[in-house]
Structures are given as C-alpha cells and as structure tokens.
Design a protein around this motif. Structure first.
Motif, PDB file in Angstrom:
ATOM      1  N   THR A 343      11.988  28.518   6.100  1.00 54.55           N
ATOM      2  CA  THR A 343      11.336  29.062   7.060  1.00 54.55           C
ATOM      3  C   THR A 343       9.728  28.540   6.911  1.00 54.55           C
ATOM      4  N   LEU A 344       9.021  28.500   7.951  1.00 50.16           N
ATOM      5  CA  LEU A 344       7.504  27.849   7.818  1.00 50.16           C
ATOM      6  C   LEU A 344       6.641  28.843   6.745  1.00 50.16           C
ATOM      7  N   GLY A 345       7.045  30.214   6.355  1.00 53.10           N
ATOM      8  CA  GLY A 345       6.451  30.660   5.314  1.00 53.10           C
ATOM      9  C   GLY A 345       6.814  29.714   4.023  1.00 53.10           C
ATOM     10  N   ALA A 346       8.035  29.479   3.936  1.00 50.24           N
ATOM     11  CA  ALA A 346       8.447  28.646   2.496  1.00 50.24           C
ATOM     12  C   ALA A 346       7.896  27.406   2.480  1.00 50.24           C
TER      13      ALA A 346
ATOM     14  N   TYR B  63       4.095  35.892  10.842  1.00 49.33           N
ATOM     15  CA  TYR B  63       4.291  35.537  12.380  1.00 49.33           C
ATOM     16  C   TYR B  63       5.061  34.009  12.335  1.00 49.33           C
ATOM     17  N   LEU B  64       4.576  32.901  11.524  1.00 45.55           N
ATOM     18  CA  LEU B  64       5.216  31.732  11.660  1.00 45.55           C
ATOM     19  C   LEU B  64       6.753  32.047  11.072  1.00 45.55           C
ATOM     20  N   SER B  68      10.613  28.446  14.401  1.00 40.94           N
ATOM     21  CA  SER B  68      11.047  27.369  13.798  1.00 40.94           C
ATOM     22  C   SER B  68      10.398  26.072  13.949  1.00 40.94           C
ATOM     23  N   LEU B  69      10.128  25.174  13.105  1.00 42.04           N
ATOM     24  CA  LEU B  69       9.431  24.078  13.288  1.00 42.04           C
ATOM     25  C   LEU B  69       9.780  23.215  14.513  1.00 42.04           C
ATOM     26  N   ASP B  70      11.077  23.109  14.711  1.00 39.64           N
ATOM     27  CA  ASP B  70      11.584  22.311  15.979  1.00 39.64           C
ATOM     28  C   ASP B  70      11.153  23.187  17.149  1.00 39.64           C
ATOM     29  N   GLY B  71      10.510  22.645  18.192  1.00 39.22           N
ATOM     30  CA  GLY B  71      10.113  23.265  19.466  1.00 39.22           C
ATOM     31  C   GLY B  71       8.897  24.306  19.082  1.00 39.22           C
ATOM     32  N   LEU B  72       8.048  24.381  18.027  1.00 39.98           N
ATOM     33  CA  LEU B  72       7.228  25.053  17.909  1.00 39.98           C
ATOM     34  C   LEU B  72       6.370  24.920  18.816  1.00 39.98           C
ATOM     35  N   ALA B  73       5.570  26.077  19.533  1.00 35.47           N
ATOM     36  CA  ALA B  73       4.620  25.892  20.702  1.00 35.47           C
ATOM     37  C   ALA B  73       3.297  25.274  20.005  1.00 35.47           C
ATOM     38  N   ASP B  74       2.592  24.619  20.740  1.00 32.37           N
ATOM     39  CA  ASP B  74       1.377  24.031  20.362  1.00 32.37           C
ATOM     40  C   ASP B  74       0.509  24.877  19.510  1.00 32.37           C
ATOM     41  N   ASN B  75       0.268  26.138  20.077  1.00 35.40           N
ATOM     42  CA  ASN B  75      -0.601  27.175  19.567  1.00 35.40           C
ATOM     43  C   ASN B  75      -0.316  27.549  18.163  1.00 35.40           C
ATOM     44  N   ALA B  76       1.096  27.781  18.048  1.00 27.34           N
ATOM     45  CA  ALA B  76       1.694  28.266  16.863  1.00 27.34           C
ATOM     46  C   ALA B  76       1.715  26.827  15.869  1.00 27.34           C
TER      47      ALA B  76
END
Lengths: 407, 122
Positions: A343-346, B63-64, B68-76
């Motif tokens: 996850t991004l938290g990880a 929230y994050l 997922s990192l793939d296709g993450l919106a610019d603001n995220a």
C-alpha cells in the motif's frame, strides 16, 4: 536463565563456543600496513568469490554492468547473453588494452564495441569484428576473445572469482552459511536504494563497525539507541553468534519496549517498523535467527571477504560492501532492498525506515574516520576485544590466515 | 504557463486543501529532491512543515492506502510526495533537533547512486 540475566551474565558465551579464537589483544598492524594490504590483494581479492551485483540489474540480453575491483587492480564487465546466460569478462579490449565499458551500466545492441578502434565482441566474448582487418599480420580472431572471469550466482546475487581456476564453486565457498540462509526471500520483488561513500579508513576497520552491536547505544544515541538494547540488555549483546571457517552470523537483539516517538507510531501502523518493530512472522530458513529467539531484530551476515548482509525481521535486505583501494581508503557501498510495498501507507513506512537507517549509517562513517588516524599514530599496538566483539576477532583471523597462506 | 494549459482542478484532494500551501516547497517527486530540500532548509522551515503535516499524516495515509501508485491522480500524487517529505525530515526533528548534525559524515560525501532496473524514481 531468565531474559534479564541472559544479557547481564558474566558468562563469556562466544569464547566458550569458539575457544580456538583466543581471548587476547589483537594486533592493529594489519589495519595500518601498506605492505599487509599488498599481500591481501593477492591472497584474498584475486582468489575468492566476490559479490558484484544482482541478476535483476541486467534483465535483458545485452544489458551489462561494469565494476572496478580496486583491491585486485581489475575491472570486470558482467553481461547477459542472447541465451540468457550471465557471463563476466575482464573489461579490456584484446587489441591494445582499452577499457571496454567506461560507464557503470548500460545496454548493447548486438555487440560490445571498443571505443578506441571499434573492435566488436559478441555477448559471449568472442571477437566478432575488427576494423580494417586485412591490415593485420597474423590475426586469429578465435584467439582474441575477451578474457573470461568466473561468475556464478546464488539467490540472485552475482559473484565473480578472478582466480583462473577457483578451487571451490560459489556454493562450496558459501558453505554452511549459504545453505542455512538460502531460501530467505532475497529474490522477492524489491526496490533498491543505494548510497556510496569514500571512507578514509582500512576496509577491515570499516567492516568491524558492523560486526558488533555493542556500539549502537553509544554511536547511535540519537537515532537508534534502544533498538538492539534496553533495560534487560543495556549493552546490546547479540542473541547469537555463529562463526564458520570464513563467514559469520551475528543475530541482533530487538528491544520489545522501544520508546517510540510520534513518527515511529505512525510508521509502524502502516508497515513493519525499524526502531519500533512490528510483528515478525513467516517461516525463516534455519540459518536465519538460528536460535529462534522471539527478541530477534536482524541477522548480520559476514560473507568473506568484504560483504555484509542484513536480513531483517521486517523483510528488509541491506547489503554493505567494502572495496579497499589502499590500506586506508575504502569505497563503501550500501544497498537497501525494500519489498514492493502493498500500500502507499506501507511506502511511507519504508521511507521513514530508510531515513532512519541512512542517519545511523552516516553516524557510523564519521566514527570510522576518527579511528583510522589514531591507529596510524601507532600510539597503541593492539585492539582489545570483549566477548561480544568476537566477530571482529574472527574476521581479522580469517584475513590473516589467507595472508599467511594458511587458508 | 501557457494560456492553452487547462487549470488544475485542485492541487491536492479536496479533503486536504488545508495542506496546499506546503505543496510548492515540499511536494517533491524524488528522494534526491526531498533530501536536497531538507539539506537546504532551516530548522524553522523544517519544523513549520512538520507541524503542519504531522497532525494530518494519519488521515493522509488512510486516504492514500485506498489508492494505488499506478494511475494515481496528480493531486493524490502530490499528497504522497508531501508525506514522503515528512518521512525524509523526520530525523531532523526526532533525532537531531538540527537539519543535519556536524558529527556525522558530510552529506555531500554520502552519495545516492542508481542501480539500473532496481532503483525507482520515487
């Protein structure tokens, strides 16, 4: 013995287990002698298996990396062939000796070409093309392939051996240590964060800073003082030391009650922590945390001569490598291999762990540069090692056996 | 900026609009940039960033974690970079009370290097 007394007892466990290492002072001279280093070049670095990288660095045919091996006064190129096989060669053109690859890594289309006169070699080292070939006198291209270097892999780590006929395979060389830790998730998908530093210090002194945990509460009093120490174990004694004929394993204690700061608390909620640790689980090979201690933090493997490997309970892999170029100059390379985060938290948690580790490493390196000039002052002739510094005693002894030709 | 470029809907996901003033200085895409930013900042600047981010970090990570990192919106993505900058400056706050203490090896002598195919940009 209860946990509290285990780490405060007067018993010298490791000297008891390894009496052949002795308990006396150990000479400093091998760490400050240019002559001794010249002997190490021949006796060690041109003879034994040396780690140079990972298979993932060269995933495709024609991908290569080049490494200078200063203590052997050599440079090698490691390249993946069209058949998928990884081969290593001296990084030297057969024509007039030019270094073939000047950059550290890259990709070749079809052939490896020398910049000097465009002699071109296939990925298997065969000389394929010579510029203005008919002007040579007696040119037998079959005799002019690149000079091969022995290369083998173990758990995705690439090792080379500059001896033309190594007496042992890599697997034999790694021996019981390699068999014991094989199967740990070395080859899991990982990202690698890496740093280098040129340290003004003997390579064995530099390695010694990582072969005991005794210094941690002191050198790392700001960054990670309590991680391998605590009220039950105030001097960060290891939970296990295993010495092999050349290699060794130091199993480092993890304090279950680290005083966590606010960032530790956040980090450990989203991934396994480093200062404050999350739950360690999973099946481990028998050689990792060999005593199956519930208070295990990580193992520090010494793979002779110049590679250290930290296998962490949280799944992190860290390698440290020490390349001497002179008796008091060492190129230090650390690679932090992080599992692909779920996850991004990880990912945040990993990034904090990495920042913590980098802080601790920068503390270690400053200490080393204050040791070497004192050693060179020759005001004292010996190191004094206590029982939990037996790893340094062992490493210096193995080096000396090689240098004296006894290994 | 050219006139043809469409205006961003928001710098950060709407729930984190309060952190937008931090974006210009601290939302940096690579470790190298985040480290350089830390090194170039004063302790007051680092502390101000920490004090603004820290009360919100758990909400940010929750929230994050759903993305997922793939296709993450610019603001995220900008929000993720802010969080990673917080991890980067943590030693200055929690260990040293100093951007970088003088008794560690000089930062310029501890150099990041890239292992091909293995070192991500992030």
């Amino acid at each position: 013995m209860d946990a509290a007394s285990e780490f405060k007892s007067e018993t010298k466990r490791w000297a008891h287990n390894y009496p052949e290492l002795g308990t006396g002072p150990v000479p400093i001279e091998p760490c400050i002698s240019p002559e001794y280093f010249e002997r190490e070049r021949e006796a060690i670095f041109r003879r034994v298996w040396l780690h140079v990288g990972r298979v993932e660095e060269i995933p495709h045919a024609g991908d290569y990396f080049a490494r200078d091996i200063p203590p052997a006064k050599a440079s090698i190129i490691v390249i993946r062939g069209n058949d998928g096989v990884i081969r290593a060669f001296h990084n030297m053109c057969s024509h007039r000796g030019n270094k073939l690859a000047w950059d550290e890594a890259g990709h070749c289309e079809r052939v490896l070409t020398c910049r000097f006169h465009r002699w071109a070699y296939a990925f298997d080292g065969k000389l394929q093309r010579v510029s203005d070939e008919n002007q040579y006198h007696q040119l037998d291209k079959a005799d002019l392939a690149l000079s091969p270097v022995n290369v083998e892999t173990w758990e995705g780590f690439i090792f080379v051996n500059l001896d033309s006929e190594p007496p042992e395979t890599l697997s034999e060389y790694l021996g019981e240590l390699g068999r014991g830790i094989g199967g740990w998730p070395f080859s899991a998908e990982r990202a690698c964060y890496s740093y280098r530093s040129e340290v003004h210090c003997n390579w064995k002194v530099a390695m010694g800073a990582f072969q005991e945990s005794y210094h941690v509460p002191f050198v790392h009093y700001r960054s990670v003082p309590e991680s391998p120490a605590g009220p039950d174990n105030p001097y960060a004694r290891p939970i296990a030391v295993r010495l092999f004929p050349r290699h060794q394993t130091l199993s480092v204690y993890a304090n279950p009650n680290v005083k966590a700061n606010a960032m530790d608390e956040v980090a450990v909620r989203y991934g396994p922590g480093m200062r404050k640790r999350g739950v360690v689980s999973g099946d481990l090979p028998p050689g990792v945390n060999p005593t199956r201690s519930p208070r295990w933090g990580f193992d520090m493997e010494t793979i002779f001569p110049n590679l250290l490997m930290m296998l962490w309970g949280n799944g992190m892999l860290v390698t440290h490598q020490f390349w001497p170029s002179e008796y008091n100059r060492t190129a230090y390379e650390v690679r932090i291999y992080l599992r692909k985060p779920a996850t991004l938290g990880a990912r945040f948690s990993q990034e904090y762990n990495r920042a913590v580790l980098r802080s601790a490493l920068m503390e270690d390196l400053a200490t080393l540069e204050n040791i070497q000039p004192m050693l060179e002052s020759r005001a004292k002739k010996h190191f004094i090692f206590q029982d939990n510094e037996i790893g340094l005693r062992h490493h210096l002894k193995v080096v000396d056996e090689f240098v004296r030709g006894a290994a | 900026m050219t006139l043809a470029e469409p205006r961003e809907a928001s710098l950060l996901p709407p729930a984190f609009a309060d952190l937008e003033p931090l974006v210009a200085a601290w939302s940096l895409p690579t470790e190298e940039q985040r480290y350089a930013k830390r090194a170039a900042s004063t302790m007051e600047e680092i502390r101000a960033f920490h004090d603004a981010m820290m009360p919100r970090i758990q909400a940010v990570l929750d929230y994050l974690d759903g993305l997922s990192l793939d296709g993450l919106a610019d603001n995220a993505r900008r929000l993720l970079y802010l969080a990673l900058s917080l991890a980067e400056i943590a030693p200055s706050i929690y260990f040293y009370n100093d951007v970088m203490p003088s008794d560690v090896i000089e930062p310029k002598r501890f150099c990041r290097w890239t292992v091909p195919h293995m070192t991500p940009e992030l």
